[in-house]
Design an enzyme around this catalytic site. Structure first.
Site, PDB file in Angstrom:
ATOM      1  CG  HIS A 173      -2.042   0.980   1.126  1.00 36.77           C
ATOM      2  ND1 HIS A 173      -2.083   1.976   0.174  1.00 36.77           N
ATOM      3  CD2 HIS A 173      -3.194   1.117   1.853  1.00 36.77           C
ATOM      4  CE1 HIS A 173      -3.201   2.678   0.327  1.00 36.77           C
ATOM      5  NE2 HIS A 173      -3.885   2.165   1.329  1.00 36.77           N
ATOM      6  CE1 TYR A 178      -3.176   5.397   6.412  1.00 36.23           C
ATOM      7  CE2 TYR A 178      -3.812   4.295   4.375  1.00 36.23           C
ATOM      8  CZ  TYR A 178      -4.141   4.802   5.621  1.00 36.23           C
ATOM      9  OH  TYR A 178      -5.438   4.730   6.076  1.00 36.23           O
ATOM     10  NE  ARG A 322     -17.413   4.221   1.045  1.00 35.64           N
ATOM     11  CZ  ARG A 322     -16.170   4.684   0.919  1.00 35.64           C
ATOM     12  NH1 ARG A 322     -15.469   4.378  -0.179  1.00 35.64           N
ATOM     13  NH2 ARG A 322     -15.610   5.433   1.840  1.00 35.64           N
TER      14      ARG A 322
END
Length: 352
Positions: A173, A178, A322
């Protein structure tokens, strides 16, 4: 070729192009995935997805965002993941682990407590990033070069454990604000050493980590990277799609097989820029200009929409988040809607 065409990544064959996107569940204790994770990921495998990706999985305790995130820095965590991996495989699906370090976006409370900073008494820790700066009220220290080298080792150790646990692929990731993103975006990275300044220096941490992981995992195992294709920030320092194309070329040269092209992470994206398929053009551009396989994300919620992206060769996998929360059986339902025959778990055939 359609949404249910198989695809090959090195020696890994996926039965279709539907992928369950990494979605943090904030339901772990001491970084150990439990029954919630088994049912959450397992039900999407039962539901027909070709590839299941775990949520962000920390390579060290300091890499967590909250104390409820999962990890793979010890044997207990590895063994818990193996149980989940085995179940997913029993459903004729493949599973990858997303390795991650939150960097300056760490030491936060559970979302039910609005992810406010953790105090030391609550278990909070000193967060570190590419550069010393404030992250939403929490000050992050700048990582030293020895600490950067140590983090690369932790990523490699996590990769070894992932292989031992039976994962089919590994994704780094490197987006959504991040740690890797905190290095390659000049919005955050203000370093003056070999890990800051120029484009080549800012991507160095990610590229070196990729090189070390590629050497550590089997040659047959595909290596994936999720990036933020753009920062969604109006600034000369902001990361751009052109930067992402250049980075993707370099990652491909260093053994990366697949790029998930997401976006943002340092700021909320304005609502006028968010619409069905709004990030698909990033995957398309990277695919066309580098030749690497790509994954499309961004409000992909319908079978025909997902199928059209594959038919139009805009991306190679559809990474759905989602909608998989709303419908664990998205793949089975999509096949029915598209009038494509697929194998359904025998336990559920009476419903179809």
């Amino acid at each position: 070729m359609n949404l249910f065409s198989p695809i090959q990544l090195r020696s890994l064959t996926l039965k279709n192009r539907i992928t369950v996107s990494p979605m943090q569940q904030y339901s772990a204790k001491n970084g150990v995935p439990g029954n919630w994770h088994l049912v959450h990921l397992g039900s999407r495998a039962v539901g027909g997805a070709g590839l299941i990706l775990t949520e962000c999985t920390a390579v060290s305790p300091e890499g967590l965002a909250t104390l409820n995130d999962v990890g793979i820095w010890n044997e207990e965590q590895k063994n818990a993941w193996k149980n989940i991996v085995d179940f997913v495989h029993e459903q004729d699906a493949k599973i990858g682990i997303q390795l991650w370090h939150s960097g300056g976006k760490g030491s936060l409370k559970h979302p039910n407590e609005r992810m406010k900073p953790l105090s030391e008494e609550e278990g909070g820790w000193t967060i570190k990033s590419s550069s010393a700066r404030d992250f939403n009220g929490v000050f992050a220290e700048e990582l030293t070069i020895p600490e950067i080298h140590e983090l690369k080792v932790k990523f490699v150790q996590a990769a070894f454990r992932a292989v031992d646990a039976g994962f089919d692929t590994i994704e780094l990731h490197a987006g959504h604000g991040y740690l890797f993103h905190q290095f390659y975006s000049a919005v955050i990275n203000k370093r003056q050493d070999e890990y800051g300044g120029s484009f080549e220096n800012r991507i160095r941490f990610l590229v070196e980590t990729v090189q070390e992981i590629r050497k550590a995992i089997p040659e047959s195992m595909p290596l994936l990277v999720r990036i933020s294709a753009v920062d969604y920030i109006e600034s000369e320092e902001a990361w751009t799609l052109e930067d992402s194309i250049s980075l993707s070329k370099i990652l491909k040269e260093n053994g990366v097989d697949f790029i998930t092209a997401s976006g943002g992470g340092f700021t909320n994206v304005s609502k006028d820029r968010v619409f069905p398929g709004y990030q698909v053009p990033f995957a398309k551009a990277i695919k066309e200009q580098t030749g690497i396989l790509t994954g499309a994300v961004g409000m992909i919620t319908e079978a025909q929409q997902a199928n059209d992206i594959i038919l139009n060769e805009e991306a190679d996998l559809i990474i759905i988040a989602r909608e998989h929360l709303r419908d664990p059986y998205f793949a089975i339902h999509s096949a029915k809607e598209l009038d494509i025959e697929i194998e359904i778990p025998w336990q559920y055939k009476r419903a179809f």
